[in-house]
Design an enzyme around this catalytic site. Structure first.
Site, PDB file in Angstrom:
ATOM      1  N   SER A   1      55.095  53.394  66.369  1.00 25.14           N
ATOM      2  CA  SER A   1      56.172  53.902  67.229  1.00 25.14           C
ATOM      3  C   SER A   1      55.687  54.338  68.601  1.00 25.14           C
ATOM      4  CB  SER A   1      56.878  55.083  66.551  1.00 25.14           C
ATOM      5  OG  SER A   1      57.459  54.693  65.333  1.00 25.14           O
TER       6      SER A   1
ATOM      7  N   LYS B   1      48.371  48.554  52.551  1.00 26.20           N
ATOM      8  CA  LYS B   1      48.562  49.916  53.065  1.00 26.20           C
ATOM      9  C   LYS B   1      49.621  50.547  52.173  1.00 26.20           C
ATOM     10  CE  LYS B   1      49.749  52.598  57.150  1.00 26.20           C
ATOM     11  NZ  LYS B   1      51.108  53.101  56.814  1.00 26.20           N
TER      12      LYS B   1
ATOM     13  N   GLY C   1      52.239  60.064  63.562  1.00 26.07           N
ATOM     14  CA  GLY C   1      52.445  61.219  64.421  1.00 26.07           C
ATOM     15  C   GLY C   1      51.985  61.073  65.852  1.00 26.07           C
TER      16      GLY C   1
ATOM     17  N   GLY D   1      56.871  58.685  63.259  1.00 27.19           N
ATOM     18  CA  GLY D   1      57.795  58.529  64.375  1.00 27.19           C
ATOM     19  C   GLY D   1      58.124  59.792  65.136  1.00 27.19           C
TER      20      GLY D   1
END
Length: 264
Positions: free
Chosen positions: A208, A98, A186, A159
């Site tokens: 998150s 990634k 997001g 986050g």
């Protein structure tokens, strides 16, 4: 949804939810959250990882039979990202990465020039590259053109929990893409994940939203159902938006009053 397999590069997955591991309060909470999410692919940051340590994130993923996806979080140049990816391949025995190349620490927004340079080098080096990118349809096309296996645009800053701020761009990216499009940042709650899938994303990547939730395990389950529900809605096809009402009941059989014979 066993009839709806998620194909990413040379691999196929039953789950369309990709989890991150950053921010979890403990390994125990992380493990329970991963189980609740149903994920089959999870990212780990190479800069925070020591493969030799027992009882690490890697041991949790191995125990749960979850595929490891190393990321290049914390890299600011193409050179740093390429080096990190190569170290990950050597340490973990995977050519999947990634790819993250950010412009600065405050926004953590992708640096498009460095990102594209790194992607091209890593694809040529035999990697399956999954790039974290801006919600820019032009950049998305360029990343696909150099050989990236997916496009992973942000919905809003990492986050932030602001959800998808520009759904129109997501629709444009999905419409033009020949590879999977994955929401990469997001998401703050389940409705954000569902929206991404309804817009045509092939999967959702998040960390998150789960690890920093008040109840991470519960949120992981919510995200799982949101992704599944959003995908079903996308496949089903939403009704067209209209300016005016359209009755769902038929007109035939409706009672009609005879003006010469009042009902009361």
């Amino acid at each position: 949804m066993s009839d709806d397999v998620f194909t990413l590069g040379p691999a196929a997955f039953g789950s369309r939810l990709i989890m991150g591991t950053g921010g979890a309060p403990s390994l125990e909470v992380l493990e329970r959250s991963l189980i609740a999410s149903g994920t089959e692919l999870t990212t780990v940051a190479m800069r925070r990882l020591d493969p030799t340590v027992q009882g690490s994130v890697l041991s949790v993923l191995e125990r749960l039979s979850i595929r490891v996806l190393p990321n290049t979080a914390g890299c600011f140049t193409a050179g740093e990202a390429v080096l990190t990816a190569r170290l990950a391949r050597e340490a973990l025995g995977t050519d999947w990465v990634k790819l993250e190349v950010v412009a600065d620490e405050r926004t953590l927004l992708p640096d498009p020039i460095e990102l594209l340079d790194a992607a091209e080098v890593l694809v040529d080096d035999g990697f399956t590259v999954l790039p974290y990118t801006n919600d820019d349809p032009v950049l998305a096309r360029k990343l696909e053109d150099v050989g990236c296996a997916a496009i992973m645009p942000l919905g809003s800053p990492i986050g932030s929990g602001l959800g998808i701020r520009n759904p129109h761009n997501f629709e444009l990216i999905v419409e033009r893409a020949g590879v999977p499009v994955i929401l990469d940042a997001g998401a703050g709650t389940a409705s954000d994940a569902a929206q991404a899938m309804e817009l045509g994303c092939a999967a959702v990547m998040l960390a998150s939203a789960v690890t920093r939730a008040q109840e991470p395990e519960l949120m992981a389950g919510a995200m799982r159902h949101a992704v599944e529900g959003g995908r079903l809605a996308y496949r089903a096809g939403r009704i067209p938006r209209r300016h005016f009402a359209e009755a769902s009941s038929p007109v035939a059989g409706r009672a009609v009053l005879d003006p010469e014979r009042p009902a009361f």
